[in-house]
Design a protein around this motif. Sequence first.
Motif, PDB file in Angstrom:
ATOM      1  N   TYR A  37     -25.956   6.764  39.114  1.00  0.00           N
ATOM      2  CA  TYR A  37     -25.300   5.817  40.006  1.00  0.00           C
ATOM      3  C   TYR A  37     -23.790   5.916  39.869  1.00  0.00           C
TER       4      TYR A  37
ATOM      5  N   GLU B 147     -18.877  11.885  47.983  1.00  0.00           N
ATOM      6  CA  GLU B 147     -19.748  12.099  49.141  1.00  0.00           C
ATOM      7  C   GLU B 147     -20.835  13.128  48.850  1.00  0.00           C
TER       8      GLU B 147
ATOM      9  N   PHE C 238     -23.164  11.326  45.722  1.00  0.00           N
ATOM     10  CA  PHE C 238     -23.707   9.967  45.800  1.00  0.00           C
ATOM     11  C   PHE C 238     -23.834   9.527  47.246  1.00  0.00           C
ATOM     12  N   ASP C 239     -24.886   8.752  47.530  1.00  0.00           N
ATOM     13  CA  ASP C 239     -25.097   8.244  48.883  1.00  0.00           C
ATOM     14  C   ASP C 239     -24.630   6.795  48.941  1.00  0.00           C
ATOM     15  N   CYS C 240     -23.427   6.618  49.415  1.00  0.00           N
ATOM     16  CA  CYS C 240     -22.861   5.278  49.520  1.00  0.00           C
ATOM     17  C   CYS C 240     -23.146   4.643  50.875  1.00  0.00           C
ATOM     18  N   SER C 241     -23.779   5.389  51.775  1.00  0.00           N
ATOM     19  CA  SER C 241     -24.060   4.852  53.108  1.00  0.00           C
ATOM     20  C   SER C 241     -25.137   3.775  53.061  1.00  0.00           C
TER      21      SER C 241
ATOM     22  N   ALA D 272     -25.623   1.952  50.163  1.00  0.00           N
ATOM     23  CA  ALA D 272     -25.315   1.263  48.905  1.00  0.00           C
ATOM     24  C   ALA D 272     -25.409  -0.248  49.050  1.00  0.00           C
TER      25      ALA D 272
ATOM     26  N   THR E 257     -23.821  -3.890  47.547  1.00  0.00           N
ATOM     27  CA  THR E 257     -22.597  -4.399  46.941  1.00  0.00           C
ATOM     28  C   THR E 257     -22.906  -5.704  46.228  1.00  0.00           C
TER      29      THR E 257
ATOM     30  N   THR F 114     -19.666  -1.669  44.576  1.00  0.00           N
ATOM     31  CA  THR F 114     -20.605  -0.926  45.403  1.00  0.00           C
ATOM     32  C   THR F 114     -21.395   0.013  44.505  1.00  0.00           C
TER      33      THR F 114
ATOM     34  N   CYS G 116     -23.750   3.068  44.397  1.00  0.00           N
ATOM     35  CA  CYS G 116     -24.232   4.207  45.169  1.00  0.00           C
ATOM     36  C   CYS G 116     -25.181   5.036  44.303  1.00  0.00           C
TER      37      CYS G 116
ATOM     38  N   ARG H 154     -27.493  11.394  45.175  1.00  0.00           N
ATOM     39  CA  ARG H 154     -28.256  12.070  46.234  1.00  0.00           C
ATOM     40  C   ARG H 154     -29.367  12.919  45.614  1.00  0.00           C
TER      41      ARG H 154
END
Length: 95
Positions: free
Chosen positions: A51, A73, A76-79, A81, A83, A88, A90, A93
Amino acid sequence: VFGESAYLLGNPTQCRYPSAPFLQRPNAARLASAQTRSENLACLTNPRAQYLIWDQAWVRPDRTDQDVLAAIETNFDCSIAQTYGGLTVCARRAR
């Protein structure tokens, strides 16, 4: 207060600097040695890190160097995520 979040989370990282200032500063490549910079970028690519806990008020995407954002990017997949209290979280991936 700087370092407050890392302290409260118990600093769950193997990296020397859990919240390296170079991550936060624009044009940071001129502020840190190449060795320090590569060591910190390696923390973002370390496969053991499941994470990324990102305080986007401190490490602002609009003021962070492109190579740092690219490492985040890529790894990690923060799309998707979540909070929590301004942090945040994330997930890494899938590879």
